[in-house]
Design an enzyme around this catalytic site. Structure first.
Site, mmCIF file in Angstrom:
data_model
loop_
_atom_site.group_PDB
_atom_site.id
_atom_site.type_symbol
_atom_site.label_atom_id
_atom_site.label_comp_id
_atom_site.label_asym_id
_atom_site.label_seq_id
_atom_site.Cartn_x
_atom_site.Cartn_y
_atom_site.Cartn_z
ATOM 1 N N HIS A 271 0.813 -1.215 0.000
ATOM 2 C CA HIS A 271 0.000 0.000 0.000
ATOM 3 C C HIS A 271 0.847 1.266 0.000
ATOM 4 O O HIS A 271 0.364 2.335 0.361
ATOM 5 C CB HIS A 271 -0.973 -0.017 1.193
ATOM 6 C CG HIS A 271 -2.031 -1.080 1.074
ATOM 7 N ND1 HIS A 271 -2.860 -1.454 2.106
ATOM 8 C CD2 HIS A 271 -2.392 -1.857 0.026
ATOM 9 C CE1 HIS A 271 -3.681 -2.416 1.696
ATOM 10 N NE2 HIS A 271 -3.406 -2.682 0.440
ATOM 11 N N CYS B 280 6.804 22.804 -9.959
ATOM 12 C CA CYS B 280 5.749 23.115 -10.949
ATOM 13 C C CYS B 280 4.443 23.592 -10.313
ATOM 14 O O CYS B 280 3.509 23.930 -11.023
ATOM 15 C CB CYS B 280 5.493 21.890 -11.826
ATOM 16 S SG CYS B 280 4.520 20.628 -10.997
ATOM 17 N N ALA C 65 0.944 -9.965 18.245
ATOM 18 C CA ALA C 65 2.152 -10.246 17.467
ATOM 19 C C ALA C 65 3.414 -10.072 18.312
ATOM 20 O O ALA C 65 4.352 -10.871 18.221
ATOM 21 C CB ALA C 65 2.204 -9.325 16.253
HETATM 22 P P1 OAD Z 1 -7.293 -3.463 10.357
HETATM 23 O O1 OAD Z 1 -7.365 -2.308 11.306
HETATM 24 O O2 OAD Z 1 -8.430 -3.695 9.444
HETATM 25 O O3 OAD Z 1 -7.060 -4.798 11.194
HETATM 26 C C1 OAD Z 1 -6.106 -4.876 12.213
HETATM 27 C C2 OAD Z 1 -6.093 -6.296 12.721
HETATM 28 O O4 OAD Z 1 -5.029 -6.411 13.658
HETATM 29 C C3 OAD Z 1 -7.364 -6.748 13.435
HETATM 30 O O5 OAD Z 1 -7.771 -8.006 12.925
HETATM 31 C C4 OAD Z 1 -6.940 -6.854 14.906
HETATM 32 O O6 OAD Z 1 -7.621 -7.911 15.590
HETATM 33 C C5 OAD Z 1 -5.470 -7.172 14.762
HETATM 34 N N1 OAD Z 1 -4.630 -6.762 15.898
HETATM 35 C C6 OAD Z 1 -4.795 -5.718 16.749
HETATM 36 N N2 OAD Z 1 -3.778 -5.661 17.626
HETATM 37 C C7 OAD Z 1 -2.937 -6.679 17.300
HETATM 38 C C8 OAD Z 1 -1.692 -7.143 17.832
HETATM 39 N N3 OAD Z 1 -1.092 -6.539 18.873
HETATM 40 N N4 OAD Z 1 -1.117 -8.229 17.251
HETATM 41 C C9 OAD Z 1 -1.708 -8.864 16.206
HETATM 42 N N5 OAD Z 1 -2.875 -8.460 15.676
HETATM 43 C C10 OAD Z 1 -3.487 -7.379 16.209
HETATM 44 O O7 OAD Z 1 -5.917 -3.295 9.545
HETATM 45 P P2 OAD Z 1 -5.474 -3.989 8.177
HETATM 46 O O8 OAD Z 1 -5.973 -5.380 8.091
HETATM 47 O O9 OAD Z 1 -4.018 -3.753 8.038
HETATM 48 O O10 OAD Z 1 -5.525 0.173 3.355
HETATM 49 O O11 OAD Z 1 -6.226 -3.100 7.127
HETATM 50 C C11 OAD Z 1 -5.999 -3.335 5.765
HETATM 51 C C12 OAD Z 1 -6.066 -2.057 4.982
HETATM 52 O O12 OAD Z 1 -7.283 -1.386 5.282
HETATM 53 C C13 OAD Z 1 -5.016 -1.029 5.344
HETATM 54 O O13 OAD Z 1 -3.761 -1.270 4.739
HETATM 55 C C14 OAD Z 1 -5.625 0.226 4.781
HETATM 56 C C15 OAD Z 1 -7.071 0.050 5.212
HETATM 57 O O14 OAD Z 1 -7.979 0.456 4.278
HETATM 58 C C16 OAD Z 1 -5.359 1.319 2.647
HETATM 59 O O15 OAD Z 1 -5.229 2.392 3.182
HETATM 60 C C17 OAD Z 1 -5.323 1.098 1.185
#
Ligand code: OAD
Length: 265
Positions: free
Chosen positions: A128, A165, A246
């Site tokens: 991303h 620009c 994690a």
């Molecule tokens: P999310 O905020 O959707 O999910 C975060 C995940 O991390 C959840 O499933 C939590 O349960 C988990 N979590 C929280 N604390 C944690 C820890 N200490 N250890 C392990 N897991 C933990 O974030 P993403 O899945 O990264 O995209 O979201 C995907 C994309 O959605 C992002 O990259 C962004 C957003 O739209 C763009 O901006 C294009």
């Protein structure tokens, strides 16, 4: 599904990580949560305070560049004030262990915070993009960090423009409706398609194509594990769900892998 026995994770997972040749990993915002970077969808996550459709797309940016630039300035300030945590460090250590024994390791991340690089991970695809880069939407010149600081730190009402620009400056991140950078997604898909073992760490597994990577790995015969305190829509389709943070799970897992690898070498 293999049920972890004794420890949080199964012996099978440790053995696969210690013995197989190709290891792939996907990370999401959860791995940076323990560094103090807000996630997107958890309680208090970024999307609860700001709607993605308001900020993370080209239309919103063109309609209100100063607001969107201000939001990314805030996110840059957050990551500048934090450090990689034991979860990032453990993945960098795992890469070392795997490559030392002649295997291959690839990490695909949805995060734009640069913390995997700072922790020492080398083979990383930033699916991303990265908050650390900013470029002009007209001439495409990348602005230096000093220029970005000088141009975007004024206030939330002044739009930051290219010194060459006059075009608008935008972060080098993927917005909703945009394509993922081709080299990065290709490398990530190749790694998932050839992995012997694949980890999905700290992602809610709802944003595609990234969320499809562990499924690609599973379809190609990899042993797949998810590390997340919560279950996700993918949990049932993977071999193992390790319920934990994690920063707790990964250092313990990598320590076990290190010990087993030392014993068998
Ligand atoms: P999310 O905020 O959707 O999910 C975060 C995940 O991390 C959840 O499933 C939590 O349960 C988990 N979590 C929280 N604390 C944690 C820890 N200490 N250890 C392990 N897991 C933990 O974030 P993403 O899945 O990264 O995209 O979201 C995907 C994309 O959605 C992002 O990259 C962004 C957003 O739209 C763009 O901006 C294009």
């Amino acid at each position: 599904m293999h049920q972890p026995v004794g420890d949080l994770f199964s012996d099978t997972l440790v053995e696969r990580l210690a013995r197989t040749r190709r290891v792939g990993v996907l990370t999401g915002a959860g791995i940076s949560a323990e560094s103090g970077v807000p996630t997107f969808r958890d309680e208090g996550g970024l999307w609860q305070r700001f709607k993605p459709e308001e900020l993370a797309n080209v239309k919103a940016f063109l309609e209100n560049p100063a607001l969107v630039q201000g939001w990314y300035r805030h996110r840059r300030e957050v990551i500048e004030g934090v450090d990689p945590n034991p979860g990032h460090d453990a993945l960098a250590a795992l890469e070392q262990l795997v490559t030392e024994r002649g295997g291959s390791f690839h990490l695909a991340t949805q995060n734009v915070d640069g913390l995997h690089h700072r922790a020492g991970s080398e083979s990383v695809s930033e699916l991303h993009g990265s908050l650390t880069r900013t470029y002009c939407i007209d001439c495409e010149r990348e602005a230096t960090p000093d220029e970005v600081a000088a141009l975007t730190n004024a206030d939330d009402e002044t739009r930051a423009e290219c010194p060459d620009c006059g075009g608008l400056l935008r972060p080098d991140v993927v917005w909703f409706g945009e394509q993922l950078p081709e080299t990065e997604i290709r490398a990530a898909e190749r790694a998932a398609g050839t992995a012997d073992v694949y980890l999905s760490v700290g992602t809610s597994s709802v944003v595609f194509p990234a969320a499809g990577l562990p499924l690609t790995a599973a379809a190609n015969g990899a042993y797949t594990a998810e590390i997340n305190p919560e279950r996700t829509p993918l949990s049932r389709q993977l071999d193992e769900h390790v319920s934990g943070k994690a920063g707790d799970v990964l250092p313990r897992l990598v320590e076990r892998v290190r010990t087993m690898q030392a014993e068998t070498s």
